[in-house]
Every structure is written in structure tokens, then in C-alpha cells.
Scaffold this motif. Structure first.
Motif, PDB file in Angstrom:
ATOM      1  N   LEU A 343     -50.751  83.223  54.603  1.00  0.00           N
ATOM      2  CA  LEU A 343     -49.448  82.469  54.423  1.00  0.00           C
ATOM      3  C   LEU A 343     -49.179  81.195  53.533  1.00  0.00           C
ATOM      4  N   ALA A 344     -50.597  80.451  52.448  1.00  0.00           N
ATOM      5  CA  ALA A 344     -50.327  80.169  51.019  1.00  0.00           C
ATOM      6  C   ALA A 344     -49.073  80.867  50.622  1.00  0.00           C
ATOM      7  N   ASN A 345     -49.987  81.631  49.797  1.00  0.00           N
ATOM      8  CA  ASN A 345     -49.047  82.967  48.967  1.00  0.00           C
ATOM      9  C   ASN A 345     -47.570  83.339  49.365  1.00  0.00           C
ATOM     10  N   LEU A 346     -46.992  83.095  50.626  1.00  0.00           N
ATOM     11  CA  LEU A 346     -45.660  83.260  51.380  1.00  0.00           C
ATOM     12  C   LEU A 346     -45.468  82.327  50.595  1.00  0.00           C
ATOM     13  N   ALA A 347     -45.944  80.688  51.606  1.00  0.00           N
ATOM     14  CA  ALA A 347     -45.507  79.625  51.731  1.00  0.00           C
ATOM     15  C   ALA A 347     -44.581  79.701  49.693  1.00  0.00           C
ATOM     16  N   VAL A 348     -45.487  80.302  48.772  1.00  0.00           N
ATOM     17  CA  VAL A 348     -45.037  79.885  47.766  1.00  0.00           C
ATOM     18  C   VAL A 348     -43.776  80.763  47.237  1.00  0.00           C
ATOM     19  N   ILE A 349     -43.985  81.517  47.310  1.00  0.00           N
ATOM     20  CA  ILE A 349     -42.838  83.029  46.863  1.00  0.00           C
ATOM     21  C   ILE A 349     -41.286  81.700  48.177  1.00  0.00           C
ATOM     22  N   LEU A 350     -41.478  81.515  49.440  1.00  0.00           N
ATOM     23  CA  LEU A 350     -40.585  81.253  50.253  1.00  0.00           C
ATOM     24  C   LEU A 350     -39.800  80.226  49.026  1.00  0.00           C
ATOM     25  N   ARG A 351     -40.961  79.572  48.706  1.00  0.00           N
ATOM     26  CA  ARG A 351     -40.110  78.491  48.300  1.00  0.00           C
ATOM     27  C   ARG A 351     -39.209  78.403  47.130  1.00  0.00           C
ATOM     28  N   ASP A 352     -40.155  79.474  45.767  1.00  0.00           N
ATOM     29  CA  ASP A 352     -39.359  80.030  45.117  1.00  0.00           C
ATOM     30  C   ASP A 352     -37.718  80.231  45.609  1.00  0.00           C
ATOM     31  N   ASN A 353     -37.594  80.840  46.493  1.00  0.00           N
ATOM     32  CA  ASN A 353     -36.368  81.476  47.204  1.00  0.00           C
ATOM     33  C   ASN A 353     -36.389  80.510  47.881  1.00  0.00           C
ATOM     34  N   GLY A 354     -35.428  79.458  48.153  1.00  0.00           N
ATOM     35  CA  GLY A 354     -34.953  78.744  48.086  1.00  0.00           C
ATOM     36  C   GLY A 354     -34.754  78.247  49.648  1.00  0.00           C
ATOM     37  N   PHE A 355     -36.850  77.584  50.368  1.00  0.00           N
ATOM     38  CA  PHE A 355     -36.770  77.855  51.247  1.00  0.00           C
ATOM     39  C   PHE A 355     -37.197  75.983  51.453  1.00  0.00           C
ATOM     40  N   SER A 356     -36.671  75.161  52.105  1.00  0.00           N
ATOM     41  CA  SER A 356     -37.362  73.858  51.567  1.00  0.00           C
ATOM     42  C   SER A 356     -37.250  73.233  53.050  1.00  0.00           C
ATOM     43  N   ARG A 357     -37.484  73.601  54.281  1.00  0.00           N
ATOM     44  CA  ARG A 357     -37.980  73.415  55.334  1.00  0.00           C
ATOM     45  C   ARG A 357     -39.103  74.124  56.266  1.00  0.00           C
ATOM     46  N   PHE A 358     -40.907  72.975  55.909  1.00  0.00           N
ATOM     47  CA  PHE A 358     -41.528  74.300  56.878  1.00  0.00           C
ATOM     48  C   PHE A 358     -42.325  73.536  57.897  1.00  0.00           C
ATOM     49  N   ILE A 359     -42.353  74.041  58.791  1.00  0.00           N
ATOM     50  CA  ILE A 359     -42.904  74.273  60.201  1.00  0.00           C
ATOM     51  C   ILE A 359     -44.651  74.946  59.256  1.00  0.00           C
ATOM     52  N   ILE A 360     -45.658  73.654  59.913  1.00  0.00           N
ATOM     53  CA  ILE A 360     -47.153  74.298  59.071  1.00  0.00           C
ATOM     54  C   ILE A 360     -48.021  74.380  60.528  1.00  0.00           C
ATOM     55  N   ALA A 361     -48.081  75.759  60.796  1.00  0.00           N
ATOM     56  CA  ALA A 361     -49.071  75.237  62.204  1.00  0.00           C
ATOM     57  C   ALA A 361     -50.239  76.090  62.241  1.00  0.00           C
ATOM     58  N   ASP A 362     -51.593  75.567  61.703  1.00  0.00           N
ATOM     59  CA  ASP A 362     -52.371  76.330  60.600  1.00  0.00           C
ATOM     60  C   ASP A 362     -53.688  75.014  60.414  1.00  0.00           C
ATOM     61  N   GLY A 363     -54.123  74.640  61.374  1.00  0.00           N
ATOM     62  CA  GLY A 363     -54.791  73.579  61.586  1.00  0.00           C
ATOM     63  C   GLY A 363     -55.955  73.737  60.078  1.00  0.00           C
ATOM     64  N   GLU A 364     -56.626  74.380  60.202  1.00  0.00           N
ATOM     65  CA  GLU A 364     -57.822  75.288  59.113  1.00  0.00           C
ATOM     66  C   GLU A 364     -56.817  75.317  57.632  1.00  0.00           C
TER      67      GLU A 364
END
Length: 444
Positions: A343-364
């Protein structure tokens, strides 16, 4: 120019930081939350409260002390007037634990002679009486906390527990003194200081007791306890006319961009929210711990799928199955690490492709995901649900973030959270027709 930081707080876990930051923001303080020890170049201009969330609850005491001192040093350099060290209301700390060493180190560093320690949270049934911690009518040592895997509470006598952790002399402020009011508390603290005490467990069985303690702490540089003690401290500043009563905004200006929900291994409440989003037609992709472990599912593959489905609104990526699906019986911990890394690696890829609104549901893994995104601090926005708010990054990439703790009972949360962000309509209702995700759709 006089710095506006009235209260600088550190917490021993991230969930506690979010809870405290949201509570302060809702009561009228302009609040900034920081993930981990602040970077040297960070600026808190305009903030009245800064809350630093550390992950120090279960680490060795010397490491916890180092993190706390570095954080308080940053707060002091930024001009904070009063300092708050908060920990769990269940006083999660063994005889070799962190609360005592951190508190003692902060006393020395800030040159404060004495401080209270009060973890009480009457609203959740956790109270302190005669120095003993109760959950409801039971001593905490007689509850399930006695068998906690990391911080078992085998002794509910907080004076004894805290004294075992520190060389500082520990005493007690009993309930009858607190009931007598703030002046009585201050008088006891003065006498205790003269007698050589440095930390004082304070009784509290009602919210009113916490308000008395907060009142008594006006002008005292260091306070320790549960996050609820902050409400009394806030009222001191309000009486001084330094903060007002603000009307909470129901909306937040958010950066334009695509929206994503990243959900890791979660609680039954999170599973229910995920299923509700899928039932409403939100495109959803399930990632499987076993396939992540084998390399069959990688962040780049998942990102390609997300990019194909993100044109109309929020997309959901969530973890399926549990530790039993991980090869070699590596268990829940390994499954959580695998999912968190993806999920961390995915988030970076998405951020670099125009994603700017994130709900992150993973307490750990939420802290690792947010760190990977390059966000170290954020301002607190409008409340989505009790204990949960939208935030906007203060430094780094401009992102709107909601860090979902996983135990909020609100089945439609992942659907409605987007409605309070200004900008294009991103509600999941747009997905009720047309292209829909499959419950277990896989990447090619």
C-alpha cells in the motif's frame, strides 16, 4: 513577533495524536499534527497547538526517551509555552516501560521540578481512585489488560507501577484534595515538591476532576496524562482571552485530483465499510497476502488497475483474507507488513499520477504510508465521524488525507467522507451504474 504556539504535545502512539489534535481543533485551537519527530526545517507558523504522534509505546525506554526529547526540543525551539506528554488511558507500560523514563527525562530537560500523571478517561470508564486504575468497577489488573501481549497490567496501583520505572520519587494527589479545587491541588504540589517528590499520580473519577486538574496546571510548564487532561489546559488559555470559540467548518478546501481508499487488514467495522462501498458500486480491487508474498500482486500491477478505473470517482483497494492465507504460517504480523509495504508503494505511484485525496484505513501501516507519501505534518479539517477528520498536508505534496482508525462503526463512511471536500463531486454514487468493480477482481 510572538509565537502563537500555546500547547506543544507529544503522544506515545499515532491514534492518540489524532484523537488529541481533533479534540483541540474542535475546541477552537488552530492545530497541526506531526507524524514522528519533526524535521528540522518544519514551520508551525500560525499554529496554537502542535501534536506530535510518536510510535514509542512498546519500544525500549532509551529509544522512547530519545524520540521524546527530540520532539520537545523542536517544540521548545518553535516557542511552545506549555508541554503535554500523553499516553494511553490504560497506562500501557510495564515495570520496565516508557512512561516513567520519558516523564523524568522531560522534567530534567525542561527544568520543571514536579508534574502530575493522570491517565483517567471517565467518559470511557477509566478512572483513578486512591492511585489505582479502574475500568468500570474493576481494577484494571482484573481485566483483559492483565494478559495484554505487549504491556500487561498486572498491578493497578499506578504509584507503584510508575515508581518501578523511574528514579524520581512518586506520590499521590487523592480525590479529596482534587474535590477541594485547584488551589488545594497547587498547595499539595508545592508541599510535595518541597518533600522531594517529582511525579504525582492524580485521582480523577469524573470529567469535573480533570477540569480541576487542568485549572491547577495553569502556568506549569509540563503536564503528563491522558489526552482528556488537555481540555482543562485549553480552558486556561480561553480564560486568558488567547483563544476564542470558533464555529467548526463543515467543509474543507482540498487539492484537485483523483481519490483513493487504501484499506489494509482491518476490524469487522472496516470490513463492513468496505462491503458497503462495493455494494454501492465503487470500483474495488482485493489484494491477497499470499499473492503479494509470491509476487503475483505488486504495487505497479495494482496501480495500473486503479488508473484504469479512476476517471469517475473514488477507487477502493483493500486487503482480503487474513494470516491463514500467508505461506509458511507466518501469521498476522507478516501479512500486515506485506500489505502495508504494498500500500505504501502503491500510494507513491498514485500520488505521482494525479491522486491527491486519500482515505487510509490501516492502523498498523498508516504511518508508513503517510511517510512514503512525503507528508510529515498536516492541519486538522472538518470532522467526518466522531474521532475522525479530514486533514491537509502542511509541508510536502499537497494532499487531503483521512486516517481511518478502523474501529468507527459507520457502514457508509467510505461513501460519504468525500462529500465534505470542496471541488468536483467525488461521491461514490456516481458508480451506481456503469463500470463496477468485482469483489475479487485481480490484476492481470
Amino acid at each position: 513577533m510572538t509565537n502563537s504556539i500555546l500547547l506543544g504535545a507529544i503522544t506515545d502512539d499515532l491514534a492518540g495524536a489524532t484523537e488529541l489534535a481533533l479534540a483541540l481543533a474542535r475546541q477552537g485551537m488552530k492545530t497541526v499534527q506531526v507524524m514522528g519527530v519533526p524535521p528540522e526545517d518544519i514551520s508551525f507558523d500560525g499554529a496554537q497547538a502542535v501534536v506530535i504522534g510518536l510510535t514509542s509505546r512498546a519500544i525500549p525506554a532509551d529509544e522512547a526517551v530519545a524520540m521524546a526529547l527530540a520532539s520537545v526540543m523542536a517544540l521548545r525551539q518553535a516557542g511552545a509555552e506549555q508541554f503535554l506528554f500523553t499516553y494511553g488511558a490504560t497506562f500501557d507500560s510495564t515495570s520496565a516501560g516508557n512512561i516513567g523514563p520519558v516523564a523524568e527525562a522531560l522534567l530534567d530537560f525542561l527544568e520543571v521540578p514536579i508534574a502530575i500523571a493522570c491517565p483517567a478517561s471517565p467518559a470511557t470508564g477509566l478512572t483513578v481512585y486512591q492511585g489505582h486504575l479502574f475500568l468500570g468497577s474493576a481494577l484494571l489488573s482484573d481485566t483483559a489488560m492483565r494478559k495484554h501481549p505487549l504491556t500487561p497490567m498486572a498491578d493497578a496501583n499506578l504509584v507503584r507501577v510508575l515508581q518501578a520505572q523511574t528514579t524520581a520519587r512518586v506520590g499521590l494527589i487523592p480525590l479529596d484534595i482534587i474535590s477541594a479545587g485547584p488551589e488545594a491541588v497547587r498547595a499539595v504540589l508545592f508541599r510535595a515538591q518541597q518533600a522531594g517528590f517529582r511525579l504525582m499520580i492524580a485521582d480523577a473519577v469524573r470529567d469535573a476532576d480533570l477540569r480541576v486538574l487542568g485549572d491547577a496546571m495553569a502556568g506549569i510548564r509540563l503536564v503528563t496524562g491522558g489526552s482528556e487532561i488537555a481540555m482543562g489546559l485549553l480552558e486556561n488559555f480561553r480564560r486568558q482571552g488567547r483563544i476564542g470559540i470558533t464555529i467548526e467548518s463543515e467543509r474543507m478546501a482540498a487539492p484537485k485530483g483523483k481519490a483513493i481508499v487504501l484499506a489494509g487488514l482491518g476490524s469487522p467495522a472496516l470490513r463492513e465499510q468496505v462491503q458497503a462501498a462495493i455494494d454501492a458500486g465503487m470500483p474495488a480491487l482485493q489484494i491477497m497476502p499470499a499473492e503479494v508474498a509470491s509476487g503475483a500482486q505488486a504495487a505497479a500491477d495494482v496501480a495500473n488497475w486503479v488508473l484504469r478505473h479512476a476517471s469517475k470517482g473514488p477507487v477502493l483497494v483493500y486487503s482480503g483474507d487474513g494470516p491463514e492465507a500467508v505461506p509458511d504460517k507466518r501469521g498476522a504480523e507478516t501479512a500486515g507488513v506485506l500489505i502495508g509495504q504494498l500500500l505504501a508503494n502503491l500510494a507513491v505511484i498514485l500520488r505521482d499520477n494525479g491522486f491527491s485525496r486519500f482515505i487510509i484505513a490501516d492502523g498498523e501501516a498508516s504511518s508508513a504510508i503517510v511517510a512514503a507519501l512525503g507528508v510529515h505534518a498536516f492541519t486538522i479539517g472538518p470532522e467526518i465521524a466522531p474521532g475522525l477528520a479530514w486533514t491537509r498536508s502542511l509541508v510536502g505534496p499537497d494532499l487531503a488525507l483521512a486516517l481511518l482508525p478502523g474501529d468507527i462503526v459507520a457502514p457508509d463512511l467510505l461513501l460519504k467522507a468525500w462529500d465534505i471536500l470542496d471541488g468536483p463531486d467525488l461521491s461514490a454514487a456516481q458508480h451506481s451504474t456503469g463500470d463496477t468493480g468485482l469483489l475479487r477482481e485481480r490484476t492481470a
